[in-house]
Design a protein around this motif. Structure first.
Motif, PDB file in Angstrom:
ATOM      1  N   ALA A  23       0.834  -1.205   0.000  1.00 57.89           N
ATOM      2  CA  ALA A  23       0.000   0.000   0.000  1.00 57.89           C
ATOM      3  C   ALA A  23       0.867   1.252   0.000  1.00 57.89           C
ATOM      4  N   CYS A  24       1.939   1.256   0.770  1.00 58.62           N
ATOM      5  CA  CYS A  24       2.836   2.417   0.797  1.00 58.62           C
ATOM      6  C   CYS A  24       3.505   2.624  -0.563  1.00 58.62           C
ATOM      7  N   GLY A  25       3.833   1.525  -1.254  1.00 58.44           N
ATOM      8  CA  GLY A  25       4.423   1.650  -2.582  1.00 58.44           C
ATOM      9  C   GLY A  25       3.480   2.320  -3.565  1.00 58.44           C
ATOM     10  N   VAL A  26       2.204   1.940  -3.535  1.00 58.17           N
ATOM     11  CA  VAL A  26       1.219   2.577  -4.400  1.00 58.17           C
ATOM     12  C   VAL A  26       1.097   4.060  -4.055  1.00 58.17           C
ATOM     13  N   LEU A  27       1.004   4.369  -2.774  1.00 56.44           N
ATOM     14  CA  LEU A  27       0.841   5.761  -2.340  1.00 56.44           C
ATOM     15  C   LEU A  27       2.072   6.600  -2.675  1.00 56.44           C
ATOM     16  N   HIS A  28       3.246   5.996  -2.638  1.00 63.09           N
ATOM     17  CA  HIS A  28       4.473   6.690  -3.057  1.00 63.09           C
ATOM     18  C   HIS A  28       4.314   7.200  -4.489  1.00 63.09           C
ATOM     19  N   ASN A  29       3.806   6.341  -5.371  1.00 62.99           N
ATOM     20  CA  ASN A  29       3.639   6.746  -6.772  1.00 62.99           C
ATOM     21  C   ASN A  29       2.481   7.719  -6.957  1.00 62.99           C
ATOM     22  N   VAL A  30       1.439   7.602  -6.144  1.00 62.11           N
ATOM     23  CA  VAL A  30       0.356   8.591  -6.189  1.00 62.11           C
ATOM     24  C   VAL A  30       0.928   9.974  -5.886  1.00 62.11           C
ATOM     25  N   ALA A  31       1.759  10.055  -4.852  1.00 60.86           N
ATOM     26  CA  ALA A  31       2.365  11.336  -4.479  1.00 60.86           C
ATOM     27  C   ALA A  31       3.253  11.863  -5.599  1.00 60.86           C
ATOM     28  N   HIS A  32       4.028  10.979  -6.247  1.00 57.42           N
ATOM     29  CA  HIS A  32       4.886  11.405  -7.347  1.00 57.42           C
ATOM     30  C   HIS A  32       4.066  11.910  -8.532  1.00 57.42           C
ATOM     31  N   ARG A  33       3.005  11.187  -8.847  1.00 59.36           N
ATOM     32  CA  ARG A  33       2.195  11.582 -10.003  1.00 59.36           C
ATOM     33  C   ARG A  33       1.617  12.976  -9.817  1.00 59.36           C
ATOM     34  N   HIS A  34       1.280  13.331  -8.596  1.00 55.16           N
ATOM     35  CA  HIS A  34       0.653  14.628  -8.327  1.00 55.16           C
ATOM     36  C   HIS A  34       1.662  15.680  -7.853  1.00 55.16           C
ATOM     37  N   GLY A  35       2.950  15.314  -7.821  1.00 61.48           N
ATOM     38  CA  GLY A  35       3.970  16.286  -7.437  1.00 61.48           C
ATOM     39  C   GLY A  35       3.841  16.772  -6.007  1.00 61.48           C
ATOM     40  N   ILE A  36       3.451  15.894  -5.098  1.00 60.77           N
ATOM     41  CA  ILE A  36       3.292  16.283  -3.690  1.00 60.77           C
ATOM     42  C   ILE A  36       4.673  16.481  -3.071  1.00 60.77           C
ATOM     43  N   PRO A  37       4.938  17.624  -2.474  1.00 58.05           N
ATOM     44  CA  PRO A  37       6.278  17.871  -1.932  1.00 58.05           C
ATOM     45  C   PRO A  37       6.596  16.983  -0.741  1.00 58.05           C
TER      46      PRO A  37
END
Length: 339
Positions: A290-304
């Motif tokens: 789950a953390c791996g998926v969320l890591h990429n969600v954050a990257h896709r949206h440019g979350i600092p």
């Protein structure tokens, strides 16, 4: 006597005591800086996640007091982001610890079901040009489709096969395979092996490893460390680099170490400095995915993400005792010559 009779009726269940429910915190009322600091996402992305996960999280209860979906999602993200104890998070959220404990696994599983949208390995030639160009910009040589490494997530000693989970630094862990692109987005994550498992064994028995070995990718390399054998599709470091070219070649794979650092700093439940995950290995593996998926969600949206501090070193996987393929040695030398 009447009072005693009333107490007896209550004890025997003839009179139902009124259930008191605490008010649930409205976390989404806070500003984006506050939300990112505690849940790693701004309001818009949190609402999007709630909408995507909602259909599988909305449950009817006999009391009609089901936890609202945003509360289920945000309390789970709060745990993943901080690694705080469930009781502390539950008190902060206005729910019981047992209620939080029941709420989190369905949220993890819902996030994992999004993995095919957010984590994909570039097997096909059409998916590779951008990744290769980004690696060429940082590494100075062409045709790299990913960097690979493993990282250990500390867990409590399991009740079964306890010794298998003890790694080379003598703590219990899950050994997790990570492959990323040049922008530190994850393109593969394997979380199912006990801490004593060697990195090269995990790759050999992973879908990516089997497909690359079978020739699924004709023109592309992974970059790995000395814990892996040198192959025509897997370039490993030189033992004693002598020239600037050789040192630059050896440094090219460091992007995956930075990606792992980002993963653990954004989702502190994975970071050993905060302790260990107090769950069975199968639950820990679901948390990691789950953390791996969320890591990429954050990257896709440019979350600092704030500054990534130093993390404890992972156990050295140890050397791989194999006879390197002569064709692979020649391929590595040709790559170094292009730098």
């Amino acid at each position: 006597m009447a009072a005693l009779a009333l107490l007896e009726d209550i004890f025997n269940g003839q009179i139902r005591r009124e259930q008191v429910f605490r008010d649930h915190s409205d976390f989404l009322a806070h500003d984006n800086d506050w939300l990112i600091s505690r849940f790693r996402f701004p309001r818009a992305i949190l609402l999007e996640l709630c909408a995507e996960l909602g259909p599988n999280l909305e449950r009817e209860t006999v009391r009609s007091h089901a936890l609202p979906v945003p509360l289920q999602v945000l309390t789970t993200l709060g745990f993943l982001a901080t690694g705080s104890f469930q009781r502390e998070l539950a008190d902060r959220s206005g729910i019981s610890q047992s209620c939080l404990s029941r709420a989190m696994p369905p949220v993890w599983d819902g996030i994992i079901r999004l993995s095919t949208r957010y984590i994909t390995f570039p097997y096909d030639a059409g998916d590779q040009p951008n990744i290769k160009a980004q690696f060429a910009a940082i590494a100075g040589f062409p045709n790299v489709i990913g960097a690979i490494d493993c990282t250990h997530i500390a867990i409590k000693a399991p009740s079964e096969d306890e010794f298998a989970y003890v790694n080379r630094k003598h703590f219990h862990s899950i050994n997790v395979q990570i492959i990323c692109d040049a922008q530190m987005r994850l393109t593969n994550i394997v979380a199912r092996w006990a801490g004593s498992t060697h990195d090269s064994y995990i790759l050999t028995n992973s879908m990516v490893g089997m497909r690359l070995q079978a020739g699924r990718v004709r023109d592309g390399w992974l970059l790995g460390d000395s814990g892996y054998p040198l192959k025509t599709w897997l370039l490993t470091p030189l033992t004693n680099p002598q020239t600037d070219r050789e040192r630059r070649y050896n440094d090219a794979r460091s992007v995956v170490e930075r990606a792992i650092g980002q993963l653990k700093c954004r989702w502190r439940c994975l970071d050993r400095t905060g302790g260990m995950l107090l769950y069975r290995p199968d639950k820990v593996c679901r948390i990691i995915l789950a953390c791996g998926v969320l890591h990429n969600v954050a990257h896709r949206h440019g979350i600092p993400l704030g500054e990534v501090g130093a993390l404890p070193d992972d156990p050295d996987p140890g050397p791989v005792y194999v006879q390197h393929n002569q064709q692979a040695i020649q391929a590595r030398q040709r790559v170094i010559a292009t730098i």
